[in-house]
Design an enzyme around this catalytic site. Structure first.
Site, PDB file in Angstrom:
ATOM      1  N   HIS A 218      70.049  64.895  61.467  1.00 41.37           N
ATOM      2  CA  HIS A 218      70.065  63.881  62.641  1.00 41.37           C
ATOM      3  C   HIS A 218      71.548  63.317  62.858  1.00 41.37           C
ATOM      4  O   HIS A 218      72.299  63.198  61.927  1.00 41.37           O
ATOM      5  CB  HIS A 218      69.322  62.596  62.304  1.00 41.37           C
ATOM      6  CG  HIS A 218      69.086  61.639  63.549  1.00 41.37           C
ATOM      7  ND1 HIS A 218      69.830  60.866  63.970  1.00 41.37           N
ATOM      8  CD2 HIS A 218      68.020  61.679  64.242  1.00 41.37           C
ATOM      9  CE1 HIS A 218      69.173  60.007  65.058  1.00 41.37           C
ATOM     10  NE2 HIS A 218      68.273  60.928  65.440  1.00 41.37           N
ATOM     11  N   ASP A 276      60.635  64.422  64.030  1.00 41.69           N
ATOM     12  CA  ASP A 276      59.964  65.342  64.776  1.00 41.69           C
ATOM     13  C   ASP A 276      59.235  66.341  63.439  1.00 41.69           C
ATOM     14  O   ASP A 276      58.791  67.189  63.768  1.00 41.69           O
ATOM     15  CB  ASP A 276      61.012  66.250  65.832  1.00 41.69           C
ATOM     16  CG  ASP A 276      61.099  65.805  66.951  1.00 41.69           C
ATOM     17  OD1 ASP A 276      60.074  64.795  67.505  1.00 41.69           O
ATOM     18  OD2 ASP A 276      62.130  65.685  67.627  1.00 41.69           O
TER      19      ASP A 276
HETATM   20  N1  ACO Z   1      69.197  73.248  59.449  1.00 41.16           N
HETATM   21  C1  ACO Z   1      70.312  74.011  58.796  1.00 41.16           C
HETATM   22  N2  ACO Z   1      71.565  73.386  58.749  1.00 41.16           N
HETATM   23  C2  ACO Z   1      71.620  72.221  59.609  1.00 41.16           C
HETATM   24  C3  ACO Z   1      70.718  71.481  60.322  1.00 41.16           C
HETATM   25  C4  ACO Z   1      69.182  72.257  60.032  1.00 41.16           C
HETATM   26  N3  ACO Z   1      68.307  71.565  60.770  1.00 41.16           N
HETATM   27  N4  ACO Z   1      71.208  70.467  60.872  1.00 41.16           N
HETATM   28  C5  ACO Z   1      72.449  70.432  60.683  1.00 41.16           C
HETATM   29  N5  ACO Z   1      72.671  71.349  59.518  1.00 41.16           N
HETATM   30  C6  ACO Z   1      74.040  71.926  59.181  1.00 41.16           C
HETATM   31  C7  ACO Z   1      74.926  72.580  60.157  1.00 41.16           C
HETATM   32  O1  ACO Z   1      74.934  73.948  60.091  1.00 41.16           O
HETATM   33  C8  ACO Z   1      76.521  71.977  59.744  1.00 41.16           C
HETATM   34  O2  ACO Z   1      76.649  72.975  58.309  1.00 41.16           O
HETATM   35  P1  ACO Z   1      78.203  73.127  58.287  1.00 41.16           P
HETATM   36  O3  ACO Z   1      78.912  71.672  57.811  1.00 41.16           O
HETATM   37  O4  ACO Z   1      78.361  74.234  57.183  1.00 41.16           O
HETATM   38  O5  ACO Z   1      78.833  73.532  59.341  1.00 41.16           O
HETATM   39  C9  ACO Z   1      76.141  70.532  59.042  1.00 41.16           C
HETATM   40  O6  ACO Z   1      74.620  70.456  58.738  1.00 41.16           O
HETATM   41  C10 ACO Z   1      76.284  69.347  60.062  1.00 41.16           C
HETATM   42  O7  ACO Z   1      75.399  69.710  61.430  1.00 41.16           O
HETATM   43  P2  ACO Z   1      75.825  69.504  62.599  1.00 41.16           P
HETATM   44  O8  ACO Z   1      75.095  70.668  63.834  1.00 41.16           O
HETATM   45  O9  ACO Z   1      77.282  69.243  62.764  1.00 41.16           O
HETATM   46  O10 ACO Z   1      75.045  68.070  62.991  1.00 41.16           O
HETATM   47  P3  ACO Z   1      74.748  67.334  64.375  1.00 41.16           P
HETATM   48  O11 ACO Z   1      74.798  65.901  63.938  1.00 41.16           O
HETATM   49  O12 ACO Z   1      75.522  67.906  65.508  1.00 41.16           O
HETATM   50  O13 ACO Z   1      73.265  67.929  64.700  1.00 41.16           O
HETATM   51  C11 ACO Z   1      71.033  68.033  64.720  1.00 41.16           C
HETATM   52  C12 ACO Z   1      72.258  67.037  64.623  1.00 41.16           C
HETATM   53  C13 ACO Z   1      71.047  68.597  66.342  1.00 41.16           C
HETATM   54  C14 ACO Z   1      69.456  67.088  64.937  1.00 41.16           C
HETATM   55  C15 ACO Z   1      70.744  68.962  64.030  1.00 41.16           C
HETATM   56  O14 ACO Z   1      70.605  68.464  62.540  1.00 41.16           O
HETATM   57  C16 ACO Z   1      69.590  70.144  64.099  1.00 41.16           C
HETATM   58  O15 ACO Z   1      70.068  71.164  64.702  1.00 41.16           O
HETATM   59  N6  ACO Z   1      68.362  69.835  63.551  1.00 41.16           N
HETATM   60  C17 ACO Z   1      67.288  70.716  63.916  1.00 41.16           C
HETATM   61  C18 ACO Z   1      66.836  70.225  65.291  1.00 41.16           C
HETATM   62  C19 ACO Z   1      66.257  69.078  65.164  1.00 41.16           C
HETATM   63  O16 ACO Z   1      65.180  68.735  64.543  1.00 41.16           O
HETATM   64  N7  ACO Z   1      66.344  68.179  66.406  1.00 41.16           N
HETATM   65  C20 ACO Z   1      65.623  66.899  66.512  1.00 41.16           C
HETATM   66  C21 ACO Z   1      66.549  65.866  65.998  1.00 41.16           C
HETATM   67  S1  ACO Z   1      65.787  64.022  66.144  1.00 41.16           S
HETATM   68  C22 ACO Z   1      65.383  63.965  68.058  1.00 41.16           C
HETATM   69  O17 ACO Z   1      66.236  64.405  68.738  1.00 41.16           O
HETATM   70  C23 ACO Z   1      64.407  63.079  68.391  1.00 41.16           C
END
Ligand code: ACO
Length: 341
Positions: A218, A276
């Protein structure tokens, strides 16, 4: 509470409830729009379209600078979203649309419009309605999430508010946002069995295939999403009461969470289950099909969207939202005629 900042007193609640009930029906002409959609159109596409189309029905009567008009708009949105959502589902099934029943409470009415058919009686299970109510409360608002910011960005131009809401529905649909609830169940079904979890997590950590552990991570919550904890607890209760205590998808999700939370990849990046991760499991247990999960989220988030929009428009200092960009390309480029490119 979201609209006025305070819970209503008894009289105010009665007026609000009555107003919501009085606005649940859709204009019959609007219902005909559904016929233009293919039977397998995604319901989120239909919901976004129908919500935008409300602008065509209420354009002249929606003066955004009039307090009362803004209030009626908000009530219409909250009242009509369940009807619009259920009509999308019925269209896909080829079943007749079910009209709202104003003698039922909000969540019971949602379930009735989704699951009843004209040819036999249907009784809403109060446990189902209660579970839905809790999910709706948890999803109602969450400050500047992507869809709410989208509503505000679009709304800041002074556009017809129904079109701003439609933009919010579209933003919510993405798998990085509200679409994650559908993606989680897809993911769990593909994993299939606890024995496949290590392989799946290895692919997530490898990053090569762009596979993510859906329902994890998140932008704001870096030490657990409190909503996930409540929903996980609710899964135990709801599945227990429905006689599905050994629900294999829930057991798989619990094990997946347990394994991921011990893994350095997720620990070091502060990735925890979000709202979620477990919600789709409850929706499924209630008989709600997967493609409707994000629609259910949209029904709930409507309360937050309209509250944000109303607050923003009422602010006399409102200006159009206009993000700037930093240009990083070349400073000069010569024009090359198309025949020489
Ligand atoms: N699975 C694996 N790796 C992940 C995940 C995940 N779900 N989420 C983040 N990471 C990793 C990224 O690859 C990144 O790794 P790095 O540092 O090696 O590059 C690090 O964690 C940071 O991730 P970001 O993408 O920069 O985090 P951001 O805050 O931009 O993204 C998000 C947040 C979009 C929710 C992300 O965690 C994600 O895609 N989760 C899966 C989708 C999801 O569950 N969305 C619902 C969110 S709740 C809502 O909107 C109601």
């Amino acid at each position: 509470l979201l609209q006025h900042g305070e819970l209503p007193n008894k009289a105010e609640l009665a007026v609000f409830t009555r107003s919501i009930m009085r606005h649940t029906m859709l204009n019959e002409w609007l219902l005909r729009f559904y016929r233009s959609f293919h039977h397998n159109a995604h319901p989120m596409a239909m919901v976004a379209t129908i919500v935008a189309s409300l602008a065509a029905f209420y354009h002249d009567s929606t003066n955004i600078n009039n307090d009362r008009h803004r209030e009626i708009f908000s009530h219409r949105m909250i009242a009509k979203l369940p009807t619009i959502a259920a009509a999308s589902y019925k269209h896909a099934l080829g079943q007749p649309f079910i009209y709202p029943r104003n003698d039922l409470d909000y969540c019971a009415n949602v379930l009735n419009m989704l699951f009843s058919v004209p040819c036999e009686p249907y009784e809403v299970d109060p446990l189902h309605a209660k579970a839905l109510d809790l999910l709706f409360i948890l999803h109602a608002d969450h400050e500047q999430n992507a869809s709410t910011s989208t509503v505000r960005l679009a709304g800041s131009t002074g556009c017809n508010p129904y079109t701003a809401m439609s933009a919010g529905v579209s933003a919510l649909w993405g798998p990085a946002h509200g679409g994650a609830n559908e993606a989680v169940v897809d993911m769990l079904e593909k994993i299939g069995d606890v024995s496949h979890v290590p392989d799946f997590l290895a692919r997530v950590k490898d990053k090569a295939g762009g596979v993510r552990l859906m329902g994890f991570g998140h932008r704001v919550y870096k030490n657990f999403d409190p909503r996930a904890t409540i929903i996980r607890e609710m899964c135990h209760q709801v599945l227990g009461k429905l006689g599905q205590s050994n629900n294999p998808l829930f057991e798989l999700a619990l094990r997946l969470e347990e394994i991921a939370l011990k893994d350095d990849y997720f620990i070091s990046r502060k990735l925890y289950p979000n709202v979620d991760f477990y919600s789709g499991i409850i929706y499924r247990a209630l008989g709600i099909p997967r493609e409707m999960f994000t629609v259910m989220f949209a029904i709930a988030r409507t309360a937050g969207w309209v509250a944000h929009w109303s607050e923003m428009i009422a602010d006399p200092t409102l200006k159009i939202a206009r993000p700037r960009q930093l240009y990083t390309g070349p400073t000069q480029r010569d024009y090359v005629p198309v025949t020489k490119r």
